[in-house]
Design a protein around this motif. Structure first.
Motif, PDB file in Angstrom:
ATOM      1  N   ILE A  51       0.844  -1.199   0.000  1.00 11.56           N
ATOM      2  CA  ILE A  51       0.000   0.000   0.000  1.00 11.56           C
ATOM      3  C   ILE A  51       0.879   1.249   0.000  1.00 11.56           C
ATOM      4  O   ILE A  51       0.608   2.225  -0.715  1.00 11.56           O
ATOM      5  CB  ILE A  51      -0.930   0.019   1.230  1.00 11.56           C
ATOM      6  CG1 ILE A  51      -1.997  -1.074   1.110  1.00 11.56           C
ATOM      7  CG2 ILE A  51      -1.606   1.377   1.394  1.00 11.56           C
ATOM      8  CD1 ILE A  51      -2.957  -0.889  -0.044  1.00 11.56           C
ATOM      9  N   GLY A  52       1.959   1.222   0.775  1.00 12.52           N
ATOM     10  CA  GLY A  52       2.877   2.356   0.794  1.00 12.52           C
ATOM     11  C   GLY A  52       3.523   2.575  -0.562  1.00 12.52           C
ATOM     12  O   GLY A  52       3.629   3.711  -1.039  1.00 12.52           O
ATOM     13  N   VAL A  53       3.948   1.498  -1.207  1.00 13.44           N
ATOM     14  CA  VAL A  53       4.518   1.615  -2.551  1.00 13.44           C
ATOM     15  C   VAL A  53       3.498   2.222  -3.505  1.00 13.44           C
ATOM     16  O   VAL A  53       3.809   3.083  -4.335  1.00 13.44           O
ATOM     17  CB  VAL A  53       4.984   0.244  -3.065  1.00 13.44           C
ATOM     18  CG1 VAL A  53       5.399   0.331  -4.530  1.00 13.44           C
ATOM     19  CG2 VAL A  53       6.147  -0.273  -2.220  1.00 13.44           C
ATOM     20  N   ALA A  54       2.240   1.792  -3.377  1.00 11.63           N
ATOM     21  CA  ALA A  54       1.182   2.268  -4.273  1.00 11.63           C
ATOM     22  C   ALA A  54       0.860   3.743  -4.070  1.00 11.63           C
ATOM     23  O   ALA A  54       0.234   4.359  -4.941  1.00 11.63           O
ATOM     24  CB  ALA A  54      -0.081   1.432  -4.080  1.00 11.63           C
ATOM     25  N   LEU A  55       1.283   4.326  -2.935  1.00  8.91           N
ATOM     26  CA  LEU A  55       1.055   5.765  -2.737  1.00  8.91           C
ATOM     27  C   LEU A  55       1.724   6.589  -3.836  1.00  8.91           C
ATOM     28  O   LEU A  55       1.296   7.708  -4.120  1.00  8.91           O
ATOM     29  CB  LEU A  55       1.596   6.200  -1.371  1.00  8.91           C
ATOM     30  CG  LEU A  55       0.816   5.749  -0.138  1.00  8.91           C
ATOM     31  CD1 LEU A  55       1.454   6.305   1.125  1.00  8.91           C
ATOM     32  CD2 LEU A  55      -0.635   6.170  -0.225  1.00  8.91           C
ATOM     33  N   THR A  56       2.767   6.035  -4.435  1.00  7.79           N
ATOM     34  CA  THR A  56       3.428   6.714  -5.546  1.00  7.79           C
ATOM     35  C   THR A  56       2.437   7.006  -6.676  1.00  7.79           C
ATOM     36  O   THR A  56       2.544   8.025  -7.367  1.00  7.79           O
ATOM     37  CB  THR A  56       4.587   5.846  -6.083  1.00  7.79           C
ATOM     38  OG1 THR A  56       5.554   5.670  -5.047  1.00  7.79           O
ATOM     39  CG2 THR A  56       5.244   6.496  -7.288  1.00  7.79           C
ATOM     40  N   PHE A  57       1.448   6.117  -6.830  1.00  9.99           N
ATOM     41  CA  PHE A  57       0.479   6.259  -7.919  1.00  9.99           C
ATOM     42  C   PHE A  57      -0.860   6.804  -7.431  1.00  9.99           C
ATOM     43  O   PHE A  57      -1.844   6.779  -8.170  1.00  9.99           O
ATOM     44  CB  PHE A  57       0.247   4.898  -8.588  1.00  9.99           C
ATOM     45  CG  PHE A  57       1.516   4.199  -8.992  1.00  9.99           C
ATOM     46  CD1 PHE A  57       2.150   4.521 -10.178  1.00  9.99           C
ATOM     47  CD2 PHE A  57       2.083   3.232  -8.178  1.00  9.99           C
ATOM     48  CE1 PHE A  57       3.324   3.880 -10.557  1.00  9.99           C
ATOM     49  CE2 PHE A  57       3.255   2.586  -8.540  1.00  9.99           C
ATOM     50  CZ  PHE A  57       3.881   2.913  -9.737  1.00  9.99           C
ATOM     51  N   SER A  58      -0.921   7.287  -6.178  1.00  5.76           N
ATOM     52  CA  SER A  58      -2.202   7.656  -5.577  1.00  5.76           C
ATOM     53  C   SER A  58      -2.902   8.797  -6.299  1.00  5.76           C
ATOM     54  O   SER A  58      -4.128   8.900  -6.263  1.00  5.76           O
ATOM     55  CB  SER A  58      -2.005   8.016  -4.098  1.00  5.76           C
ATOM     56  OG  SER A  58      -1.124   9.127  -3.963  1.00  5.76           O
ATOM     57  N   ARG A  59      -2.156   9.663  -6.971  1.00  3.96           N
ATOM     58  CA  ARG A  59      -2.778  10.781  -7.674  1.00  3.96           C
ATOM     59  C   ARG A  59      -3.036  10.474  -9.149  1.00  3.96           C
ATOM     60  O   ARG A  59      -3.507  11.341  -9.886  1.00  3.96           O
ATOM     61  CB  ARG A  59      -1.887  12.033  -7.549  1.00  3.96           C
ATOM     62  CG  ARG A  59      -1.941  12.663  -6.163  1.00  3.96           C
ATOM     63  CD  ARG A  59      -0.977  13.819  -6.058  1.00  3.96           C
ATOM     64  NE  ARG A  59      -1.175  14.808  -7.116  1.00  3.96           N
ATOM     65  CZ  ARG A  59      -2.061  15.801  -7.075  1.00  3.96           C
ATOM     66  NH1 ARG A  59      -2.862  15.924  -6.026  1.00  3.96           N
ATOM     67  NH2 ARG A  59      -2.146  16.672  -8.076  1.00  3.96           N
ATOM     68  N   PHE A  60      -2.736   9.257  -9.560  1.00  7.45           N
ATOM     69  CA  PHE A  60      -2.992   8.857 -10.939  1.00  7.45           C
ATOM     70  C   PHE A  60      -4.458   8.470 -11.074  1.00  7.45           C
ATOM     71  O   PHE A  60      -5.007   7.766 -10.228  1.00  7.45           O
ATOM     72  CB  PHE A  60      -2.101   7.676 -11.308  1.00  7.45           C
ATOM     73  CG  PHE A  60      -2.205   7.242 -12.735  1.00  7.45           C
ATOM     74  CD1 PHE A  60      -1.610   7.972 -13.744  1.00  7.45           C
ATOM     75  CD2 PHE A  60      -2.916   6.097 -13.062  1.00  7.45           C
ATOM     76  CE1 PHE A  60      -1.699   7.569 -15.063  1.00  7.45           C
ATOM     77  CE2 PHE A  60      -3.005   5.678 -14.373  1.00  7.45           C
ATOM     78  CZ  PHE A  60      -2.401   6.428 -15.380  1.00  7.45           C
ATOM     79  N   ASN A  61      -5.119   8.950 -12.110  1.00  3.28           N
ATOM     80  CA  ASN A  61      -6.538   8.689 -12.305  1.00  3.28           C
ATOM     81  C   ASN A  61      -6.752   7.481 -13.202  1.00  3.28           C
ATOM     82  O   ASN A  61      -6.102   7.336 -14.237  1.00  3.28           O
ATOM     83  CB  ASN A  61      -7.237   9.902 -12.920  1.00  3.28           C
ATOM     84  CG  ASN A  61      -7.395  11.035 -11.924  1.00  3.28           C
ATOM     85  OD1 ASN A  61      -7.417  10.802 -10.722  1.00  3.28           O
ATOM     86  ND2 ASN A  61      -7.491  12.240 -12.413  1.00  3.28           N
ATOM     87  N   ILE A  62      -7.676   6.632 -12.784  1.00  6.10           N
ATOM     88  CA  ILE A  62      -8.127   5.528 -13.629  1.00  6.10           C
ATOM     89  C   ILE A  62      -9.347   6.033 -14.397  1.00  6.10           C
ATOM     90  O   ILE A  62     -10.348   6.420 -13.801  1.00  6.10           O
ATOM     91  CB  ILE A  62      -8.483   4.296 -12.787  1.00  6.10           C
ATOM     92  CG1 ILE A  62      -7.257   3.802 -12.032  1.00  6.10           C
ATOM     93  CG2 ILE A  62      -9.057   3.196 -13.657  1.00  6.10           C
ATOM     94  CD1 ILE A  62      -7.541   2.639 -11.116  1.00  6.10           C
ATOM     95  N   GLY A  63      -9.264   6.017 -15.704  1.00  3.09           N
ATOM     96  CA  GLY A  63     -10.322   6.649 -16.481  1.00  3.09           C
ATOM     97  C   GLY A  63     -10.152   8.152 -16.438  1.00  3.09           C
ATOM     98  O   GLY A  63      -9.049   8.675 -16.550  1.00  3.09           O
ATOM     99  N   SER A  64     -11.228   8.850 -16.217  1.00  3.31           N
ATOM    100  CA  SER A  64     -11.162  10.313 -16.218  1.00  3.31           C
ATOM    101  C   SER A  64     -11.303  10.927 -14.842  1.00  3.31           C
ATOM    102  O   SER A  64     -10.812  12.025 -14.595  1.00  3.31           O
ATOM    103  CB  SER A  64     -12.256  10.893 -17.136  1.00  3.31           C
ATOM    104  OG  SER A  64     -13.541  10.476 -16.682  1.00  3.31           O
TER     105      SER A  64
END
Length: 393
Positions: free
Chosen positions: A23-36
């Motif tokens: 989950i901590g590693v995934a914080l790197t992508f936390s602001r990336f949007n899936i779809g729009s």
């Protein structure tokens, strides 16, 4: 030396839980949007809450939990009521705030291991996000500044600044902490976020003094730190490495002027959620670049007071008198110091994953007591009464 390094690495690995680390590693992508419109952040929080629902609390925070829940509920009810009164949409953002509050409560109760998230976040920022920037894996909105998967250079700066100081709790030896901080601070410098850099340095001072100074000296230090921050921002924000920020600062100044004008017309109770925007031209809007002003516009003075009570008094413990604190607690407090500084120049800080993560961890460390493990019960056959089974420990 090799044995000491190996021992430290084994110690960190032993204390780290795989789920929380990922989950901590995934914080790197936390602001990336899936779809729009669906940010990864929401999916991560929902996943964490789903796992936490099947775990027992390991930390007892009963002495503050009721007040914490009441304060969070009051904040949520207030902003929804104000939004309804002013005719502003509230469902989507209100749901997000509710999820983040529940996330903080799960951390406070020890259902989620916060240090494993810190280890994962540090690994993600160093091993994934920074190489993505240097290798050009993702198109950068700010050329020449380290953003990576986070997207915005100021938000990227806040992430690196927060975990630069919070990550100090992962190490026991001084040289390990020094090496780690220098690596993270070097990456923070590449983000070009002046406010995050200043916040990180002030947080480092707090981390160093926290267990060495009494309350009055910490308060004086905090006051001096604020004065230094404002002075540097006003007089030296365009020197040396930052001398080419004239255009950027002009744009920020336009936002600040428009923000001041909007604050002047805002009633004491605020204008509701999603109103922290200013119109710079007929075709261009911009989010506030000040989270304190954002709170004032969206929920008025009651929201400012409630959020600062939650973050500054309950979590950060600005009036705490205990000088003897653990390395974990002073590292988390230093992370909150970064948040409080970044909120001065970033639009959305308090209702974000890093802030509520730190609030939950701080409550667990400041007020928590380990939950006693349930007593094991064994069954034995009674010697004096055959056929009767007695319970025994």
């Amino acid at each position: 030396m090799v044995d000491r390094v190996r021992g430290g690495a084994i110690g960190i690995a032993t204390e780290t839980r795989v789920f929380e680390f990922l989950i901590g590693v995934a914080l790197t992508f936390s602001r990336f949007n899936i779809g729009s419109r669906l940010p990864v952040e929401i999916l991560l929080v929902i996943l964490v809450l789903g796992i936490a629902a099947f775990r027992r609390p390991t930390i007892d925070v009963s002495r503050v939990q009721t007040w914490m829940v009441m304060l969070m509920a009051a904040i949520l009810i207030w902003v929804v009521a104000v939004s309804h009164h002013t005719g502003q949409p509230w469902a989507q953002r209100g749901f997000r705030i509710c999820l983040l509050f529940l996330f903080a409560l799960c951390l406070a109760q020890g259902r989620i291991h916060w240090k494993s998230i810190v280890a994962g976040a540090a690994a993600g920022l160093i091993v994934i996000n920074a190489p993505s920037y240097f290798l050009g894996v993702r198109a950068q909105a700010y050329q020449g500044y380290l953003t990576g998967w986070i997207g915005d250079k100021n938000v990227s700066g806040m992430f690196y600044a927060v975990f630069a100081v919070v990550g100090l709790c992962l190490f026991t030896l001084t040289w390990q902490k020094v090496v780690y901080f220098l690596v993270m601070f070097g990456l923070l410098w590449l983000t070009g976020s002046r406010t995050s850099i200043a916040g990180c340095l002030l947080a480092l001072v707090w981390w160093f003094m926290r267990s060495r100074a009494h309350l009055w000296l910490r308060l004086v230090t905090a006051g001096i730190g604020v004065w230094v921050l404002v002075t540097v921002e006003n007089r030296y924000s365009q020197v040396g490495e930052f001398s080419d920020r004239t255009g950027t600062d002009w744009y920020r100044h336009q936002i600040d002027v428009a923000t001041t004008a909007k604050l002047a017309e805002t009633p004491w109770f605020g204008q509701g959620l999603n109103t922290g925007w200013v119109q710079l031209s007929p075709t261009r809007q911009a989010l506030f670049h000040n989270s304190y002003a954002l709170l004032r516009v969206e929920g008025g003075w009651p929201l400012i007071v409630a959020v600062l009570v939650l973050v500054v008094i309950v979590a950060f413990g600005i009036f705490g008198i205990n000088k003897d604190v653990s390395d974990d607690q002073r590292a988390v407090e230093a992370g909150l110091a970064v948040v409080l500084v970044c909120a001065w120049k970033l639009g959305e800080v308090f209702f974000t994953l890093p802030c509520l993560f730190l609030v939950g961890a701080a409550v667990a460390l400041r007020y928590g007591e380990p939950v006693a493990a349930p007593t094991a019960v064994t069954l034995r056959v009674s010697d004096d009464m055959p056929g009767v089974v007695r319970a025994g420990s």
